[in-house]
Design an enzyme around this catalytic site. Sequence first.
Site, PDB file in Angstrom:
ATOM      1  N   CYS A  36       0.806  -1.230   0.000  1.00  0.00           N
ATOM      2  CA  CYS A  36       0.000   0.000   0.000  1.00  0.00           C
ATOM      3  C   CYS A  36       0.837   1.278   0.000  1.00  0.00           C
ATOM      4  O   CYS A  36       0.289   2.364  -0.146  1.00  0.00           O
ATOM      5  CB  CYS A  36      -0.892   0.006   1.242  1.00  0.00           C
ATOM      6  SG  CYS A  36       0.110  -0.042   2.718  1.00  0.00           S
ATOM      7  N   ASP A  38       2.441   2.501   2.603  1.00  0.00           N
ATOM      8  CA  ASP A  38       2.543   3.116   3.934  1.00  0.00           C
ATOM      9  C   ASP A  38       3.966   2.968   4.478  1.00  0.00           C
ATOM     10  O   ASP A  38       4.702   2.081   4.074  1.00  0.00           O
ATOM     11  CB  ASP A  38       1.531   2.482   4.893  1.00  0.00           C
ATOM     12  CG  ASP A  38       0.108   2.915   4.562  1.00  0.00           C
ATOM     13  OD1 ASP A  38      -0.051   3.853   3.770  1.00  0.00           O
ATOM     14  OD2 ASP A  38      -0.826   2.318   5.096  1.00  0.00           O
ATOM     15  N   CYS A  66      -2.378   3.312   7.767  1.00  0.00           N
ATOM     16  CA  CYS A  66      -3.770   3.055   8.144  1.00  0.00           C
ATOM     17  C   CYS A  66      -3.876   2.755   9.640  1.00  0.00           C
ATOM     18  O   CYS A  66      -2.863   2.642  10.346  1.00  0.00           O
ATOM     19  CB  CYS A  66      -4.284   1.872   7.344  1.00  0.00           C
ATOM     20  SG  CYS A  66      -3.528   0.328   7.856  1.00  0.00           S
ATOM     21  N   CYS A 110      -0.853  -5.384   7.012  1.00  0.00           N
ATOM     22  CA  CYS A 110      -0.414  -4.162   7.689  1.00  0.00           C
ATOM     23  C   CYS A 110       0.526  -4.486   8.858  1.00  0.00           C
ATOM     24  O   CYS A 110       1.309  -3.626   9.261  1.00  0.00           O
ATOM     25  CB  CYS A 110      -1.606  -3.378   8.211  1.00  0.00           C
ATOM     26  SG  CYS A 110      -2.863  -3.094   6.959  1.00  0.00           S
TER      27      CYS A 110
END
Length: 129
Positions: A36, A38, A66, A110
């Site tokens: 993603c 991040d 996130c 994540c």
Amino acid sequence: MTNVYNDKVMDHFINPRNLGNIKDADGKGEVGNPVCGDMMNLYIKVDKKNVKGEIISEIKFETLGCGAAIATSSIVTEMAKGKTLEEAEKISDLDVAQELGGLPPQKLHCSNLAASALKKAIRDYRSKK
Ligand code: FES
């Protein structure tokens, strides 16, 4: 497992522990999540004279990501603080997700950031010795 964050994840997302940076850190780990984009920075201070060995005495993080990325970053700092480097580097993505009581399936990737950044900070510390 559900598609929403549980209370523990929400707590670490809203009140992240050990947020910030350490200017004179002994080790720093910077990672980006390829899924993603991040980003996470993790900083450690190491107590080299502890009877148990080299201990993570201070740990802080900065995460641009996130809710799950922030919650996993926060909990990994709690899991690693006070541990020896050998113990801390064994913390896996799965350990982090489990410590939070689970993550929604689409958010499992994540948890990669936190465990990787911790390992990288430990490697960085060792490379400077
Ligand atoms: Fe990027 Fe969660 S969506 S770390």
